[in-house]
Design an enzyme around this catalytic site. Sequence first.
Site, PDB file in Angstrom:
ATOM      1  N   CYS A   7      54.101 -37.100 112.393  1.00  0.00           N
ATOM      2  CA  CYS A   7      54.658 -38.307 111.772  1.00  0.00           C
ATOM      3  C   CYS A   7      56.054 -38.524 112.353  1.00  0.00           C
ATOM      4  O   CYS A   7      56.307 -38.127 113.488  1.00  0.00           O
ATOM      5  CB  CYS A   7      54.651 -38.223 110.240  1.00  0.00           C
ATOM      6  SG  CYS A   7      55.786 -37.022 109.524  1.00  0.00           S
ATOM      7  N   ARG A  13      54.808 -37.012 105.412  1.00  0.00           N
ATOM      8  CA  ARG A  13      53.363 -37.095 105.593  1.00  0.00           C
ATOM      9  C   ARG A  13      52.774 -35.898 106.325  1.00  0.00           C
ATOM     10  O   ARG A  13      51.847 -35.244 105.823  1.00  0.00           O
ATOM     11  CB  ARG A  13      53.013 -38.398 106.314  1.00  0.00           C
ATOM     12  CG  ARG A  13      53.189 -39.641 105.457  1.00  0.00           C
ATOM     13  CD  ARG A  13      53.165 -40.924 106.282  1.00  0.00           C
ATOM     14  NE  ARG A  13      54.371 -41.068 107.081  1.00  0.00           N
ATOM     15  CZ  ARG A  13      54.637 -42.105 107.864  1.00  0.00           C
ATOM     16  NH1 ARG A  13      53.735 -43.081 107.978  1.00  0.00           N
ATOM     17  NH2 ARG A  13      55.763 -42.181 108.534  1.00  0.00           N
ATOM     18  N   ASP A 115      32.925 -46.057 109.289  1.00  0.00           N
ATOM     19  CA  ASP A 115      32.342 -47.387 109.176  1.00  0.00           C
ATOM     20  C   ASP A 115      31.661 -47.748 110.506  1.00  0.00           C
ATOM     21  O   ASP A 115      32.274 -47.638 111.572  1.00  0.00           O
ATOM     22  CB  ASP A 115      33.436 -48.413 108.873  1.00  0.00           C
ATOM     23  CG  ASP A 115      32.877 -49.825 108.809  1.00  0.00           C
ATOM     24  OD1 ASP A 115      32.208 -50.149 107.822  1.00  0.00           O
ATOM     25  OD2 ASP A 115      33.092 -50.584 109.781  1.00  0.00           O
TER      26      ASP A 115
END
Length: 233
Positions: A7, A13, A115
């Site tokens: 990060c 993070r 996806d």
Amino acid sequence: MNLLFVCTGNTCRSAMAEPLMRKRLDAAGLGDAVEVRSAGIAAYAGQPASKGAKQVLTNHGLDPDAHMATPLDDELVKWADLILTMSQSHKRAILERHFEALDKTFQLKEFVDDDPESLRILEEMGELQAEAQTKQALFMAEHADEIESLQQRYADSGGQDATIDDELAALQERLEASVQQEADQMMKLVAKLPDYDIADPYGGTQDTYDTTGQEIGVLLDKLVVRLKEEGVE
């Protein structure tokens, strides 16, 4: 396998992702198969995790004081088999300096995206990247004599020939032009992808850190599954 999270400052993070991932790997029986580290593209060595990140780690039964920020350097990039960033800007910053890391550098959210449409777009982007790499390799081979001549002139002049910088810049422009078509197509595909950035909680409330920690945790769960499916043992 060597896994590197990246990060900005390596205090929020990626500082959460590293120990959270290590805990999941141990639970999945992969602790000995995957070594995990983290770094920041603008980190100050030795800085502790932020207060909010420490609380997230504490809530997960992890030592909040074990982390010290590490600046990203060439050695870490070479060490890593897989580099997962928290945002597109981190990925871009790495590839601007380490184009050779293209095949192993992804955003965390991008890497675990399952996806079908996203996967189709990413596959097409991968093909474009391969085409661009081939064109760049051919360009370098075709201009090897020119590059060698510039290097020799630079050495002979002791770095004092100012015209060499202009010629190198022109050569770089020609190299970039050789893959401009692929670059343009890549930008069109990127616009079709979902936002893969994980929001930076720095300066936010503890609720903000908790939300980011939860998001990272869900992504890490998917990452562990993917690593197991790919046969990491």
